[in-house]
Design a protein around this motif. Structure first.
Motif, PDB file in Angstrom:
ATOM      1  N   PRO A   1       0.814  -1.226   0.000  1.00  0.00           N
ATOM      2  CA  PRO A   1       0.000   0.000   0.000  1.00  0.00           C
ATOM      3  C   PRO A   1       0.845   1.272   0.000  1.00  0.00           C
ATOM      4  O   PRO A   1       0.453   2.287  -0.573  1.00  0.00           O
ATOM      5  CB  PRO A   1      -0.803  -0.088   1.298  1.00  0.00           C
ATOM      6  CG  PRO A   1      -0.629  -1.437   1.828  1.00  0.00           C
ATOM      7  CD  PRO A   1       0.541  -2.073   1.179  1.00  0.00           C
TER       8      PRO A   1
ATOM      9  N   ALA B   1       1.952   1.770  -3.547  1.00  0.00           N
ATOM     10  CA  ALA B   1       0.813   2.193  -4.377  1.00  0.00           C
ATOM     11  C   ALA B   1       0.457   3.645  -4.102  1.00  0.00           C
ATOM     12  O   ALA B   1       0.181   4.418  -5.025  1.00  0.00           O
ATOM     13  CB  ALA B   1      -0.390   1.286  -4.119  1.00  0.00           C
ATOM     14  N   ALA B   2       0.464   4.034  -2.821  1.00  0.00           N
ATOM     15  CA  ALA B   2       0.099   5.414  -2.472  1.00  0.00           C
ATOM     16  C   ALA B   2       1.086   6.397  -3.085  1.00  0.00           C
ATOM     17  O   ALA B   2       0.693   7.437  -3.612  1.00  0.00           O
ATOM     18  CB  ALA B   2       0.044   5.585  -0.952  1.00  0.00           C
ATOM     19  N   ARG B   3       2.366   6.056  -3.028  1.00  0.00           N
ATOM     20  CA  ARG B   3       3.366   6.974  -3.566  1.00  0.00           C
ATOM     21  C   ARG B   3       3.280   7.069  -5.092  1.00  0.00           C
ATOM     22  O   ARG B   3       3.519   8.127  -5.670  1.00  0.00           O
ATOM     23  CB  ARG B   3       4.765   6.542  -3.125  1.00  0.00           C
ATOM     24  CG  ARG B   3       5.004   6.753  -1.628  1.00  0.00           C
ATOM     25  CD  ARG B   3       5.292   8.212  -1.306  1.00  0.00           C
ATOM     26  NE  ARG B   3       6.484   8.657  -1.978  1.00  0.00           N
ATOM     27  CZ  ARG B   3       7.722   8.443  -1.551  1.00  0.00           C
ATOM     28  NH1 ARG B   3       7.917   7.798  -0.412  1.00  0.00           N
ATOM     29  NH2 ARG B   3       8.755   8.866  -2.243  1.00  0.00           N
TER      30      ARG B   3
ATOM     31  N   GLN C   1       0.503   6.614  -6.651  1.00  0.00           N
ATOM     32  CA  GLN C   1      -0.910   6.902  -6.937  1.00  0.00           C
ATOM     33  C   GLN C   1      -1.471   5.883  -7.914  1.00  0.00           C
ATOM     34  O   GLN C   1      -2.140   6.212  -8.907  1.00  0.00           O
ATOM     35  CB  GLN C   1      -1.079   8.324  -7.472  1.00  0.00           C
ATOM     36  CG  GLN C   1      -0.545   9.329  -6.482  1.00  0.00           C
ATOM     37  CD  GLN C   1      -1.114  10.706  -6.721  1.00  0.00           C
ATOM     38  OE1 GLN C   1      -2.116  10.891  -7.396  1.00  0.00           O
ATOM     39  NE2 GLN C   1      -0.472  11.701  -6.130  1.00  0.00           N
ATOM     40  N   SER C   2      -1.160   4.633  -7.618  1.00  0.00           N
ATOM     41  CA  SER C   2      -1.525   3.531  -8.497  1.00  0.00           C
ATOM     42  C   SER C   2      -2.539   2.626  -7.826  1.00  0.00           C
ATOM     43  O   SER C   2      -2.610   2.577  -6.603  1.00  0.00           O
ATOM     44  CB  SER C   2      -0.277   2.680  -8.752  1.00  0.00           C
ATOM     45  OG  SER C   2       0.242   2.931 -10.001  1.00  0.00           O
ATOM     46  N   GLY C   3      -3.251   1.877  -8.641  1.00  0.00           N
ATOM     47  CA  GLY C   3      -4.227   0.933  -8.097  1.00  0.00           C
ATOM     48  C   GLY C   3      -3.543  -0.189  -7.334  1.00  0.00           C
ATOM     49  O   GLY C   3      -2.510  -0.701  -7.762  1.00  0.00           O
ATOM     50  N   LEU C   4      -4.146  -0.573  -6.199  1.00  0.00           N
ATOM     51  CA  LEU C   4      -3.607  -1.667  -5.385  1.00  0.00           C
ATOM     52  C   LEU C   4      -4.579  -2.840  -5.442  1.00  0.00           C
ATOM     53  O   LEU C   4      -5.755  -2.702  -5.128  1.00  0.00           O
ATOM     54  CB  LEU C   4      -3.442  -1.203  -3.936  1.00  0.00           C
ATOM     55  CG  LEU C   4      -2.977  -2.266  -2.944  1.00  0.00           C
ATOM     56  CD1 LEU C   4      -1.527  -2.669  -3.200  1.00  0.00           C
ATOM     57  CD2 LEU C   4      -3.134  -1.778  -1.507  1.00  0.00           C
TER      58      LEU C   4
ATOM     59  N   PRO D   1      -6.760  -2.813 -12.832  1.00  0.00           N
ATOM     60  CA  PRO D   1      -6.208  -1.516 -12.433  1.00  0.00           C
ATOM     61  C   PRO D   1      -6.479  -0.485 -13.526  1.00  0.00           C
ATOM     62  O   PRO D   1      -6.438  -0.808 -14.705  1.00  0.00           O
ATOM     63  CB  PRO D   1      -4.708  -1.796 -12.322  1.00  0.00           C
ATOM     64  CG  PRO D   1      -4.467  -2.942 -13.248  1.00  0.00           C
ATOM     65  CD  PRO D   1      -5.729  -3.759 -13.268  1.00  0.00           C
ATOM     66  N   LYS D   2      -6.776   0.751 -13.113  1.00  0.00           N
ATOM     67  CA  LYS D   2      -7.001   1.802 -14.112  1.00  0.00           C
ATOM     68  C   LYS D   2      -5.758   2.661 -14.307  1.00  0.00           C
ATOM     69  O   LYS D   2      -5.708   3.481 -15.211  1.00  0.00           O
ATOM     70  CB  LYS D   2      -8.180   2.685 -13.689  1.00  0.00           C
ATOM     71  CG  LYS D   2      -9.498   1.924 -13.742  1.00  0.00           C
ATOM     72  CD  LYS D   2     -10.666   2.817 -14.114  1.00  0.00           C
ATOM     73  CE  LYS D   2     -11.228   3.563 -12.950  1.00  0.00           C
ATOM     74  NZ  LYS D   2     -12.522   4.198 -13.184  1.00  0.00           N
ATOM     75  N   THR D   3      -4.800   2.504 -13.371  1.00  0.00           N
ATOM     76  CA  THR D   3      -3.563   3.266 -13.505  1.00  0.00           C
ATOM     77  C   THR D   3      -2.406   2.283 -13.416  1.00  0.00           C
ATOM     78  O   THR D   3      -2.505   1.265 -12.737  1.00  0.00           O
ATOM     79  CB  THR D   3      -3.425   4.279 -12.350  1.00  0.00           C
ATOM     80  OG1 THR D   3      -3.722   3.603 -11.130  1.00  0.00           O
ATOM     81  CG2 THR D   3      -4.369   5.444 -12.515  1.00  0.00           C
TER      82      THR D   3
ATOM     83  N   LEU E   1      -7.112   3.437  -2.178  1.00  0.00           N
ATOM     84  CA  LEU E   1      -6.351   4.650  -2.476  1.00  0.00           C
ATOM     85  C   LEU E   1      -7.248   5.886  -2.410  1.00  0.00           C
ATOM     86  O   LEU E   1      -6.863   6.920  -1.864  1.00  0.00           O
ATOM     87  CB  LEU E   1      -5.679   4.538  -3.859  1.00  0.00           C
ATOM     88  CG  LEU E   1      -4.792   5.715  -4.252  1.00  0.00           C
ATOM     89  CD1 LEU E   1      -3.646   5.907  -3.256  1.00  0.00           C
ATOM     90  CD2 LEU E   1      -4.230   5.527  -5.661  1.00  0.00           C
TER      91      LEU E   1
ATOM     92  N   ALA F   1      -5.102  -1.805   3.802  1.00  0.00           N
ATOM     93  CA  ALA F   1      -4.248  -0.904   3.052  1.00  0.00           C
ATOM     94  C   ALA F   1      -4.313   0.541   3.495  1.00  0.00           C
ATOM     95  O   ALA F   1      -3.341   1.278   3.348  1.00  0.00           O
ATOM     96  CB  ALA F   1      -4.628  -0.987   1.572  1.00  0.00           C
TER      97      ALA F   1
ATOM     98  N   MET G   1      -1.191   3.377   3.620  1.00  0.00           N
ATOM     99  CA  MET G   1      -1.302   4.365   2.535  1.00  0.00           C
ATOM    100  C   MET G   1      -1.327   5.788   3.086  1.00  0.00           C
ATOM    101  O   MET G   1      -0.610   6.665   2.609  1.00  0.00           O
ATOM    102  CB  MET G   1      -2.582   4.138   1.723  1.00  0.00           C
ATOM    103  CG  MET G   1      -2.466   3.043   0.700  1.00  0.00           C
ATOM    104  SD  MET G   1      -3.999   2.948  -0.253  1.00  0.00           S
ATOM    105  CE  MET G   1      -3.401   2.012  -1.664  1.00  0.00           C
TER     106      MET G   1
ATOM    107  N   SER H   1      -8.727   4.239  -8.886  1.00  0.00           N
ATOM    108  CA  SER H   1      -7.599   3.633  -9.586  1.00  0.00           C
ATOM    109  C   SER H   1      -7.904   2.184  -9.976  1.00  0.00           C
ATOM    110  O   SER H   1      -7.061   1.510 -10.547  1.00  0.00           O
ATOM    111  CB  SER H   1      -6.356   3.686  -8.695  1.00  0.00           C
ATOM    112  OG  SER H   1      -6.588   2.961  -7.505  1.00  0.00           O
ATOM    113  N   LEU H   2      -9.102   1.728  -9.637  1.00  0.00           N
ATOM    114  CA  LEU H   2      -9.462   0.329  -9.894  1.00  0.00           C
ATOM    115  C   LEU H   2     -10.832   0.246 -10.530  1.00  0.00           C
ATOM    116  O   LEU H   2     -11.681   1.100 -10.309  1.00  0.00           O
ATOM    117  CB  LEU H   2      -9.570  -0.442  -8.570  1.00  0.00           C
ATOM    118  CG  LEU H   2      -8.360  -0.507  -7.657  1.00  0.00           C
ATOM    119  CD1 LEU H   2      -8.769  -1.169  -6.351  1.00  0.00           C
ATOM    120  CD2 LEU H   2      -7.242  -1.280  -8.327  1.00  0.00           C
TER     121      LEU H   2
END
Ligand SMILES: Cc1cc2nc3c(=O)[nH]c(=O)nc-3n(C[C@H](O)[C@H](O)[C@H](O)COP(=O)(O)OP(=O)(O)OC[C@H]3O[C@@H](n4cnc5c(N)ncnc54)[C@H](O)[C@@H]3O)c2cc1C
Ligand SMILES: Nc1ncnc2c1ncn2[C@@H]1O[C@H](COP(=O)(O)O)[C@@H](O)[C@H]1O
Lengths: 332, 248
Positions: A107, A110-112, A114-117, A148-150, B94, B125, B129, B209-210
């Motif tokens: 996580p 992913a947070a850094r 800004q990506s889907g986890l 994932p969208k990113t 996120l 998470a 995060m 993001s998902l």
């Protein structure tokens, strides 16, 4: 976006944990579909020589950071290292084991980014060039298919879920690259792990065990768990418990299986004196084989069990242990 | 100490989950909602670190109905609540972490508490995060938490045992079972909670993001069989485990 797959190995006490091989093996399979490289990242202290082993599990390339500050888990430093590797190798997916560390570290990454986890996945596939992951939610009451969208997608993979990895005699021709110019300042490493205390008498964590013998309120008292310990020993397994047994103080918290405990998926789960309430079942329903031993023929656990014995566990369990020991002795 | 607890509203663990007509989300009708069980440890722990001049703030992202779960936390002894109101809470951790983090930036806390896991989406998470976004130290799966001066010492559960660690304040933890015995609301607590401040702030969610492509039920297990009664059934059990299941 690149087609490489990064796999973040897990190292404890200077050794690779078996989940590392599982994710590298999966990374290799994904890389074969994307046409990229499977790149392992190994961060620890005194690990450079051992790192070549990862090539036998499928890594095309192995990035190593060998630094005494990583003798124990160091979340901030690991996050920076993974981000640096991601920057250089431009992966489409970053794979972590869904172990305690992997679930804490992924996580952050992913947070850094800004990506889907995608958490605790049990299956990964590439469909029309895109990653689609399957994962349980509500402790296994439902399954999700997620995309994932990113990118890069940050993924944690449930231990043992995607099948056993195979070690090949030949290394994948892997190159070991030292990750050097990271310039990690001590001040960035605010969180310090200073020690580890092994749990008394435990050989294997429940989430990693292949055989689990679990006990519930039907055990009647903490002293009776020794009959489960004996059975577990005969089977080479680990003992777990229902929440009722934990809340009564018969077993430590880390033994609890269920929706507010551990989710386990062993090859064999033997439930003794456990009724099979929805919260318990949620944590063990993916076990490949479930055996229930309960004196109440109407207990809900029988609705889920592969095999059941209706009877008093205080008769059945010791007999089972005895018969298994006889078989073992005969083999020797 | 100024403590903030992030609280999630989740379906009661006894709920039979149903899937709605979109096929990508659960059906909310008839669901009983509760405070995420791990957040009960978080609230209880925050209260023990509050001290005489501190406070415990409950921060939740969710629909308006979440005020009920926030009131439960206030009845347990927390001082005030903030609801970041949305129509439907995101399943993407996120998005949740980004919204919580921007609210937390204004709160100047010493200690930040999360559950280790929401028992709905099982993301495990949001805590790490948020810590990463705010750049504060955090340890997860904490089963013992002590604060002295500007340093926190913890024990955290890990595979096969406990890790011991420390970090400077301000810092966060995610709670694991074993940390404490959750404090249930008392009747006077429930009465007092009604008068405690609870602010509702509508918020916009950032992009997800998902994408959930499909939600389904796991395949039913093939029907099992009772191999027999009592200890006499043991040889037959061993036979099926060897010959059919091939696990021995
Ligand atoms: C918020 C919440 C979260 C929860 N999370 C979990 C969780 O994570 N894990 C979990 O396990 N539970 C959880 N529960 C609790 C769950 O609802 C049940 O209460 C619990 O699983 C029951 O444990 P048990 O089966 O050991 O006890 P019981 O339901 O009391 O069952 C005991 C069984 O033992 C059998 N028995 C008795 N004597 C014998 C004998 N001599 N021989 C053979 N059989 C015998 C009885 O027939 C009975 O079926 C949760 C509950 C809540 C409200
Ligand atoms: N919508 C939310 N509002 C407030 N806190 C949340 C929310 N979602 C998750 N959390 C916090 O993050 C923890 C872990 O949740 P999760 O990452 O969803 O498994 C929870 O126990 C809460 O403390």
């Amino acid at each position: 976006m690149g087609q490489n797959i990064l796999a973040i190995a897990e190292i404890r006490d200077g050794e690779f944990r078996s989940v590392s091989y599982e994710i590298i093996y999966q990374a290799r399979k994904l890389a074969e579909s994307t046409g990229g490289e499977a790149i392992a990242v190994a961060v620890g202290s005194g690990i450079t020589e051992k790192a070549a082993e990862l090539g036998h599990w499928g890594a095309h390339r192995i990035l190593v950071l060998d630094d005494p500050r990583f003798e124990q888990y160091a979340p901030e430093g690991l996050t920076e290292t993974v981000l640096a590797a991601a920057k250089t190798y431009d992966p489409s997916t970053i794979l972590f084991p869904a172990s305690r560390r992997g679930k804490d570290l992924s996580p952050r990454v992913a947070a850094r980014l800004q990506s889907g986890l995608l958490v605790d996945c049990t299956d990964l596939e590439i469909s029309e060039g895109h990653l689609v992951a399957t994962r349980p939610a509500y402790a296994g009451k439902v399954l999700l298919k997620i995309r994932p969208k990113t990118l890069p997608a940050v993924v944690s993979l449930r231990p043992k879920a995607a099948g056993k990895p195979v070690r090949s005699e030949e290394s994948a021709g892997s190159e070991v690259v030292a990750l050097s110019d990271l310039n990690l300042e001590d001040a960035q490493l605010k969180t310090q792990i200073t020690g580890f205390e092994a749990a008394a008498g435990k050989k294997l964590d429940l989430t990693e065990a292949d055989t689990i013998v679990a006990g519930g309120r039907g055990l009647k008292g903490p002293e009776n768990f020794n009959i489960l310990e004996d059975l577990a020993e005969a089977l080479g397994g680990t003992v777990g418990a229902s929440r009722a047994a934990v809340d009564l103080g018969w077993r430590p918290h880390e033994d609890q299986v269920g929706q507010t405990g551990k989710t386990v998926n062993p090859g064999l789960y033997i439930a003794c004196g456990i009724s099979g309430q929805i919260q318990h079942i949620a944590g063990m329903r993916t076990s490949r084989n479930i055996v229930a031993i309960n004196k109440d023929a109407e207990a809900p656990i029988f609705g889920l069990a592969t095999y059941g014995i209706v009877g008093d566990l205080f008769d059945v369990v010791p007999r089972l242990t005895e018969e298994l020991r006889k078989i073992k002795d005969a083999e020797h | 100490m100024k403590c903030v607890v992030c609280l999630k509203r989740v379906p009661d663990t006894g709920t039979r989950i149903k899937i709605d007509s979109s096929g990508t989300a659960i059906d909310d009708t008839d669901v009983e909602w509760i405070v995420n069980p791990y957040d009960e440890f978080a609230i209880t722990e925050a209260l023990t670190h509050r001290g005489s001049d501190g406070e415990v703030i409950i921060l939740a992202l969710g629909p308006e109905e979440t005020t009920k779960e926030i009131r439960t936390a206030l009845a347990m002894g927390a001082d005030q609540g903030i609801l970041l109101q949305v129509q439907r809470p995101p399943t993407d951790p996120l998005q949740t972490a980004q919204v919580l983090a921007s609210a937390l930036k204004e709160l100047e806390f010493d200690l930040l508490f999360f559950g280790c896991r929401g028992v709905d989406d099982d993301n495990c998470a949001v805590g790490p995060m948020v810590a990463s976004i705010l750049d504060i130290p955090l340890l997860s799966d904490v089963i013992q938490f002590d604060v002295e001066g500007s340093k926190a010492t913890v024990q955290r559960e890990t595979e096969g045992g406990h890790e011991i660690g420390n970090m400077p304040l301000p810092c966060g933890i995610t709670t694991q079972k074993g940390l404490n015995e959750p404090k249930l609301p008392s009747l006077p607590g429930i009465m007092k909670a009604k008068k405690k401040p609870l602010e509702i702030r509508p918020v916009e969610l950032p992009d997800s993001s998902l994408e959930i492509v499909e939600m389904s039920f796991p395949p039913d297990r093939p029907p099992g069989k009772i191999v027999g009664e009592g200890a006499d059934a043991v040889p037959e059990l061993i036979r099926v485990l060897q010959e059919e299941a091939k696990v021995l």
